[in-house]
Each structure stands twice: as C-alpha cells, then as structure tokens.
Design a protein around this motif. Structure first.
Motif, PDB file in Angstrom:
ATOM      1  N   ASP A  20       0.839  -1.251  -0.050  1.00 21.02           N
ATOM      2  CA  ASP A  20      -0.077  -0.060  -0.105  1.00 21.02           C
ATOM      3  C   ASP A  20       0.885   1.192  -0.020  1.00 21.02           C
ATOM      4  O   ASP A  20       0.643   2.312  -0.739  1.00 21.02           O
ATOM      5  CB  ASP A  20      -0.937   0.060   1.199  1.00 21.02           C
ATOM      6  CG  ASP A  20      -2.021  -0.997   1.009  1.00 21.02           C
ATOM      7  OD1 ASP A  20      -2.458  -1.457  -0.034  1.00 21.02           O
ATOM      8  OD2 ASP A  20      -2.603  -1.363   2.166  1.00 21.02           O
ATOM      9  N   GLU A  21       2.081   1.345   0.808  1.00 19.46           N
ATOM     10  CA  GLU A  21       2.696   2.427   0.638  1.00 19.46           C
ATOM     11  C   GLU A  21       3.575   2.728  -0.526  1.00 19.46           C
ATOM     12  O   GLU A  21       4.107   3.789  -0.779  1.00 19.46           O
ATOM     13  CB  GLU A  21       3.749   2.234   2.299  1.00 19.46           C
ATOM     14  CG  GLU A  21       3.124   2.661   3.377  1.00 19.46           C
ATOM     15  CD  GLU A  21       4.210   2.848   4.314  1.00 19.46           C
ATOM     16  OE1 GLU A  21       3.463   2.989   5.705  1.00 19.46           O
ATOM     17  OE2 GLU A  21       5.159   2.493   4.279  1.00 19.46           O
ATOM     18  N   THR A  22       4.127   1.639  -1.049  1.00 21.81           N
ATOM     19  CA  THR A  22       5.102   1.607  -2.166  1.00 21.81           C
ATOM     20  C   THR A  22       4.713   1.865  -3.411  1.00 21.81           C
ATOM     21  O   THR A  22       5.131   2.356  -4.528  1.00 21.81           O
ATOM     22  CB  THR A  22       6.165   0.577  -1.978  1.00 21.81           C
ATOM     23  OG1 THR A  22       5.409  -0.719  -2.080  1.00 21.81           O
ATOM     24  CG2 THR A  22       6.921   0.683  -0.852  1.00 21.81           C
ATOM     25  N   THR A  23       3.423   1.557  -3.773  1.00 18.34           N
ATOM     26  CA  THR A  23       2.864   1.203  -5.032  1.00 18.34           C
ATOM     27  C   THR A  23       2.850   2.573  -5.877  1.00 18.34           C
ATOM     28  O   THR A  23       3.211   2.500  -7.064  1.00 18.34           O
ATOM     29  CB  THR A  23       1.243   0.991  -4.849  1.00 18.34           C
ATOM     30  OG1 THR A  23       1.080  -0.235  -4.166  1.00 18.34           O
ATOM     31  CG2 THR A  23       0.837   0.707  -6.398  1.00 18.34           C
ATOM     32  N   LYS A  24       2.792   3.729  -5.322  1.00 18.70           N
ATOM     33  CA  LYS A  24       2.866   5.075  -6.255  1.00 18.70           C
ATOM     34  C   LYS A  24       4.309   5.601  -5.942  1.00 18.70           C
ATOM     35  O   LYS A  24       4.434   6.614  -6.163  1.00 18.70           O
ATOM     36  CB  LYS A  24       1.709   5.812  -5.691  1.00 18.70           C
ATOM     37  CG  LYS A  24       0.297   5.120  -6.195  1.00 18.70           C
ATOM     38  CD  LYS A  24      -0.918   6.260  -5.683  1.00 18.70           C
ATOM     39  CE  LYS A  24      -2.233   5.641  -6.187  1.00 18.70           C
ATOM     40  NZ  LYS A  24      -3.476   6.518  -5.812  1.00 18.70           N
ATOM     41  N   GLU A  25       5.225   5.012  -5.191  1.00 22.76           N
ATOM     42  CA  GLU A  25       6.493   5.640  -5.251  1.00 22.76           C
ATOM     43  C   GLU A  25       7.445   5.387  -6.203  1.00 22.76           C
ATOM     44  O   GLU A  25       7.016   4.475  -6.825  1.00 22.76           O
ATOM     45  CB  GLU A  25       7.125   5.134  -3.665  1.00 22.76           C
ATOM     46  CG  GLU A  25       6.217   5.348  -2.500  1.00 22.76           C
ATOM     47  CD  GLU A  25       6.457   6.910  -2.073  1.00 22.76           C
ATOM     48  OE1 GLU A  25       7.063   7.771  -2.758  1.00 22.76           O
ATOM     49  OE2 GLU A  25       5.469   7.546  -1.429  1.00 22.76           O
ATOM     50  N   ASP A  26       8.463   6.136  -6.342  1.00 26.13           N
ATOM     51  CA  ASP A  26       9.476   5.843  -7.398  1.00 26.13           C
ATOM     52  C   ASP A  26      10.673   4.892  -6.628  1.00 26.13           C
ATOM     53  O   ASP A  26      11.744   5.588  -6.269  1.00 26.13           O
ATOM     54  CB  ASP A  26      10.117   7.069  -7.782  1.00 26.13           C
ATOM     55  CG  ASP A  26      11.136   7.145  -8.888  1.00 26.13           C
ATOM     56  OD1 ASP A  26      11.158   6.079  -9.457  1.00 26.13           O
ATOM     57  OD2 ASP A  26      12.118   7.973  -8.995  1.00 26.13           O
ATOM     58  N   MET A  27      10.356   3.466  -6.722  1.00 24.11           N
ATOM     59  CA  MET A  27      11.273   2.746  -6.015  1.00 24.11           C
ATOM     60  C   MET A  27      12.521   2.538  -7.039  1.00 24.11           C
ATOM     61  O   MET A  27      12.387   2.380  -8.348  1.00 24.11           O
ATOM     62  CB  MET A  27      10.656   1.492  -5.812  1.00 24.11           C
ATOM     63  CG  MET A  27       9.440   1.474  -4.822  1.00 24.11           C
ATOM     64  SD  MET A  27       9.780   2.306  -3.305  1.00 24.11           S
ATOM     65  CE  MET A  27      10.889   1.245  -2.574  1.00 24.11           C
ATOM     66  N   SER A  28      13.725   2.608  -6.584  1.00 25.28           N
ATOM     67  CA  SER A  28      14.866   2.200  -7.428  1.00 25.28           C
ATOM     68  C   SER A  28      15.625   1.135  -6.781  1.00 25.28           C
ATOM     69  O   SER A  28      16.393   0.655  -7.663  1.00 25.28           O
ATOM     70  CB  SER A  28      15.659   3.643  -7.503  1.00 25.28           C
ATOM     71  OG  SER A  28      16.078   4.127  -6.288  1.00 25.28           O
ATOM     72  N   VAL A  29      15.811   1.050  -5.601  1.00 25.08           N
ATOM     73  CA  VAL A  29      16.529  -0.035  -4.829  1.00 25.08           C
ATOM     74  C   VAL A  29      15.669  -0.884  -4.002  1.00 25.08           C
ATOM     75  O   VAL A  29      14.877  -0.212  -3.263  1.00 25.08           O
ATOM     76  CB  VAL A  29      17.692   0.497  -4.057  1.00 25.08           C
ATOM     77  CG1 VAL A  29      18.536  -0.766  -3.327  1.00 25.08           C
ATOM     78  CG2 VAL A  29      18.443   1.347  -4.868  1.00 25.08           C
ATOM     79  N   ILE A  30      15.571  -2.266  -4.211  1.00 23.37           N
ATOM     80  CA  ILE A  30      14.749  -3.021  -3.254  1.00 23.37           C
ATOM     81  C   ILE A  30      15.727  -4.016  -2.851  1.00 23.37           C
ATOM     82  O   ILE A  30      16.694  -4.584  -3.665  1.00 23.37           O
ATOM     83  CB  ILE A  30      13.746  -3.721  -4.129  1.00 23.37           C
ATOM     84  CG1 ILE A  30      12.790  -2.734  -4.581  1.00 23.37           C
ATOM     85  CG2 ILE A  30      12.977  -4.799  -3.361  1.00 23.37           C
ATOM     86  CD1 ILE A  30      11.627  -3.098  -5.484  1.00 23.37           C
ATOM     87  N   SER A  31      15.739  -4.348  -1.590  1.00 21.58           N
ATOM     88  CA  SER A  31      16.644  -5.346  -0.847  1.00 21.58           C
ATOM     89  C   SER A  31      15.804  -6.139   0.180  1.00 21.58           C
ATOM     90  O   SER A  31      14.838  -5.844   0.772  1.00 21.58           O
ATOM     91  CB  SER A  31      17.467  -4.422  -0.029  1.00 21.58           C
ATOM     92  OG  SER A  31      18.578  -5.423   0.873  1.00 21.58           O
TER      93      SER A  31
END
Length: 497
Positions: free
Chosen positions: A201-212
């Motif tokens: 819910d928090e990340t769906t609309k964010e500009d994610m560049s790194v996932i760990s």
C-alpha cells in the motif's frame, strides 16, 4: 545528475581506494586484526581462561582456544546476558541480536561498540563499490526499500536486543532517511503477511529504485504488488534497477524474479549475519564476494570433509585453495572466539580473496555417504530450470531411506513450481545428471544401485509459506533449509499437502 548522485560517485571512489589498500595486503591485514582483538580481550573472563596474554601466534591460539558453536560458548554468553561485564569482550555489549535457536530456545549474539560499525559500513560499501564499478549513481535519488524485521528493540539487563535487521534500521544515514521505505510504523508490524500488505500500500505509487531483502520474501512482496495492480513490478517502478540480497542463493529465484519484474535488473549479493558482515559482491562481472579482512574479524578455515574428525586442521588465508568446501571459523571484536558459524564457503579467487556461500555444515545429505551440499543442489536445479524454461518458487531436498516395497532409496525433492516443466521426468533427469557430474560420491551410489534416481514431489502453491508459518518463522530473516539429512521437514510438508 543531482548533487546527491554526483557526491555519491566521489565518495565511492574514495571508499574503493581504501578497500584496495587492505585487499592488496590480506595476510598483513588479518595478522593486525588478530593481534588487536587478542590484546583487547586479554583481561576478559574468556581471555583469562584461555591465557590470551600468552598468545602471540596462530598456533598458540589453536592450542588454547578450541572451535565452539553457540551452545558450546553458551556458558559465557549466559553470564553476559545475566548482566556480567568483561566476559567475552571488555564491558557490556551494545546490543544482542536475537535469533531463533535450534536446540535450546533463543540465541543472543553479542554486538559491541567495536563491531557495530562494520555491519553498517560493509552494507554501505557494497553499494558504493557498485557505483564505482558501473558508474551508475542515479538510483540514490529514488526510494529504497529494505524488507526486514521490526526495528522495535527490547532490553535485557541494560542491553538492548532485537533482530539484526531491526538493530541496523536505527543506523540509516540521515541523507537516506527521506528515501527509505517503508515507514517506521509499517516496519514495526510483527505479522509478516500484514506487513507485506502494508508495504504494498505504501510503495505502489512511489519511485522505487532499490529493493533489498532475502529473495523468498521479496518474491512474496512482488507477487502481492502484481495481485494488487495487475502490472509487472518493472512497470510499477520504471526506475527500479538494483536488487540487493543476501541469506540465500538468488539463482533459483532469478527466472521467477525476471518474470515478475518484466526485465533483468542488476543485483548485489551480501553475506551478512548476526555474528558479523563477512563479504559482499564488489564487481558486477564477478559473482564472488570480497571477504572483509579489516572489519575486526579474524578468519580460520577447516575443510568441510575433515570437520568432524578428532583434530581438524585450522588454516589461514595463505593456505586456502579455490573450489574447496571450507567451514568458516571466526574470532571477532564482538567477543566470539574460534566460533563455528555453521556456514560452508568456497573461494573463487585468492587475489583478492573472494568467496561464495556453499551451504551449511549441518544442512547436507549424506544418508548414504554422498556428501551432497547446497551449492551442488542449487546448480543442478538451475541447469534444469534453464533447459526447460520452468520457474521455481521454493524447494527443499531430503533422503528417502525406507521407500515402500522393493524400491531403492532416493533423494526426494519437494518443489513449488511457479511454472511447471512440460515433462517432470525430463526435469528430474537433468537435475540428477548434473548432480552426478558435480558429486562423484552420488554418482557412484547411483551406478552401484545403492540409490535410484531422485524423485520430485511437486507441491501446491503456498505450501512452503504454510510450513514456515506453522513453525513461527514466516518472513523477516528466516530461511528455509535447502537440504536435510532427515525427513523432519519432508514429513511436515507431506502433512500440509
């Protein structure tokens, strides 16, 4: 290019040069670490009991300090946890990393004021080496997510304790706080499935560049993203181009990840543990991880096939060989001495010293003397996946010693497929052939009609998730054993099926 991105490149160059200095003189670096930690711990209870004041050489250290695992070191750790000072390291620990024990409840791994910085710096340096190696730094402007345990800490006799990933969450640099996801409140959710839903819910609309995170749990996050949006992860996050992972081999998951993402992304492998941050991948074209030799950790190595002998030889870096399976023994500024992590590693390079994790000394199959290890299993599975275009969610392997009727014993592979191969028999044949090519003991047992070819039990979707949930280890840093020398996990899976 933003100012932050530009500064990251400069900082990466400075850090790379510092790493190259100690990596170019590994033996001297390790000798200095050895002398420093022995001298500093000489007046602790452990140091006095083992005559640290008399230790000048590695040989003397071997004579005075036997190899121990957690249970064998527990009498010292229990004294420390009860509030005593100067037991394994001067003063009290800064934290205890609490992990799930196997034989007697929770384990409390000490993290000291001296050892804590290496956990932070090694993770940071892995990213900086990637920037220096590739020239790519734009991702520092995007959002970054680290799937981890709760950062909430408790206290035990004046020392804070929690999961390692939760402890590390308190040390995120100020310049990354605005970029970091998820929120503190979401990170504190204990129930893993509820936590993943909240992160989605928090990340769906964010500009994610790194996932760990650990691949199996990141896969769950990706699947939930796809369920909610109906899109590929790469379409949801067009600037997502770097996956950072540790804990398990990524290769069995790679094809599934690329399917979920919709494209290939660069990755960095880390080798962190509660006991220390041991290595990280510093070059994209090289899958070996650079062993951290200047981080207050002194390394010894024992050949895995000699480990359970009466007096296994403990060697140093100058005697190791490429491709040999070693049990890694550490002594450190966290107060762990000749400590058996339980991990097995192989060197891929000695100039500089680079390693891969090949498995666990307790996670193997040798019910018939075959000595099959995780690396062999994973590479055999990867060969079958590549040749048949199958996709794997999760898997584990166990021996079947007493099959029904007149059947020969065999290895049983429990596999949760995301996409099954057209012919499961062909798939099993590729695994078996590749395993025989890697392991002559296994090949001899097959050819000698002691074992029959392996069998695959394809399990329904979410079987492994149900298993981990049933033992209270769903999510966070928990990992499913790839190999068992008994049928405890196998029988539990059969019940779930």
């Amino acid at each position: 290019m933003s100012l932050k991105s530009f500064a990251a490149k400069i900082f990466a160059s400075v850090v790379r040069k510092k790493i190259d200095v100690w990596a170019s003189k590994p033996i001297e670096t390790q000798q200095q670490v050895f002398q420093e930690i022995i001298a500093k711990a000489a007046h602790t209870a452990f140091g006095k009991d083992h005559h640290f004041s008399q230790i000048r050489t590695h040989q003397k250290f071997v004579e005075n300090v036997p190899i121990r695992d957690y249970e064998e070191l527990r009498n010292y750790i229990d004294r420390m946890v009860s509030g005593e000072e100067n037991i394994l390291w001067p003063g009290k620990p800064l934290y205890y990393a609490k992990t799930a024990g196997t034989t007697s409840g929770a384990k409390y791994i000490p993290i000291t004021k001296d050892s804590m910085p290496s956990h932070i710096e090694a993770a940071r340096n892995a990213i900086l080496c990637y920037i220096h190696d590739t020239g790519k730094s734009e991702f520092v402007d995007g959002k970054m997510i680290f799937l981890q345990g709760s950062p909430e800490l408790h206290e035990k006799n004046g020392v804070k304790l929690g999961r390692l990933s939760g402890i590390v969450a308190h040390y995120v640099p100020a310049y990354l706080l605005k970029n970091r996801m998820p929120s503190w409140e979401t990170n504190c959710i204990e129930d893993w499935e509820a936590k993943v839903d909240a992160i989605v819910d928090e990340t769906t609309k964010e500009d994610m560049s790194v996932i760990s995170g650990i691949p199996s749990w990141v896969q769950m996050y990706f699947e939930r993203l796809k369920e909610k949006t109906g899109k590929k992860v790469g379409d949801i996050f067009p600037n997502f181009n770097l996956f950072i992972y540790g804990g398990v081999n990524y290769e069995p998951y790679r094809s599934r990840f690329e399917n979920l993402i919709g494209r290939k992304v660069a990755s960095i492998e880390l080798y962190p543990a509660s006991e220390g941050f041991f290595a990280f991948q510093d070059k994209q074209e090289d899958h070996g991880m650079l062993l951290q030799l200047n981080s207050g950790i002194f390394y010894e190595f024992v050949k895995a096939d000699e480990f359970f002998s009466e007096k296994p030889q403990r060697i140093l870096l100058d005697k190791v060989e490429i491709g040999v399976n070693y049990v890694m023994i550490i002594s450190s500024n966290a107060g762990l001495w000749a400590y058996n992590l339980g991990d097995t590693i192989q060197f891929t390079s000695v100039e500089p010293f680079k390693v891969i994790v090949s498995g666990r000394i307790k996670h193997y199959i040798s019910a018939f003397g075959e000595h099959v290890i995780a690396k062999e299993v994973e590479e055999s599975l990867q060969a079958a996946v590549k040749e048949t275009n199958a996709e794997i969610g999760e898997f584990t392997v166990a021996p079947q010693i007493n099959p029904e009727g007149e059947e020969l014993p065999y290895h049983e592979w429990f596999i949760e497929f995301e996409r099954e191969p057209k012919d499961l028999n062909t798939f099993a044949g590729i695994i078996d052939k590749t395993l025989q090519e890697q392991n002559s003991y296994y090949q001899d047992l097959i050819k000698g009609n002691i074992l029959q070819r392996l069998k695959i039990t394809a399990v329904p979707k979410n079987t492994f998730k149900s298993y981990m949930k049933s033992i209270g280890k769903l999510g966070g840093q928990n990992k499913l054993p790839r190999l068992s020398n008994d049928r405890i996990i196998a029988e539990k899976l059969k019940e779930i099926i």
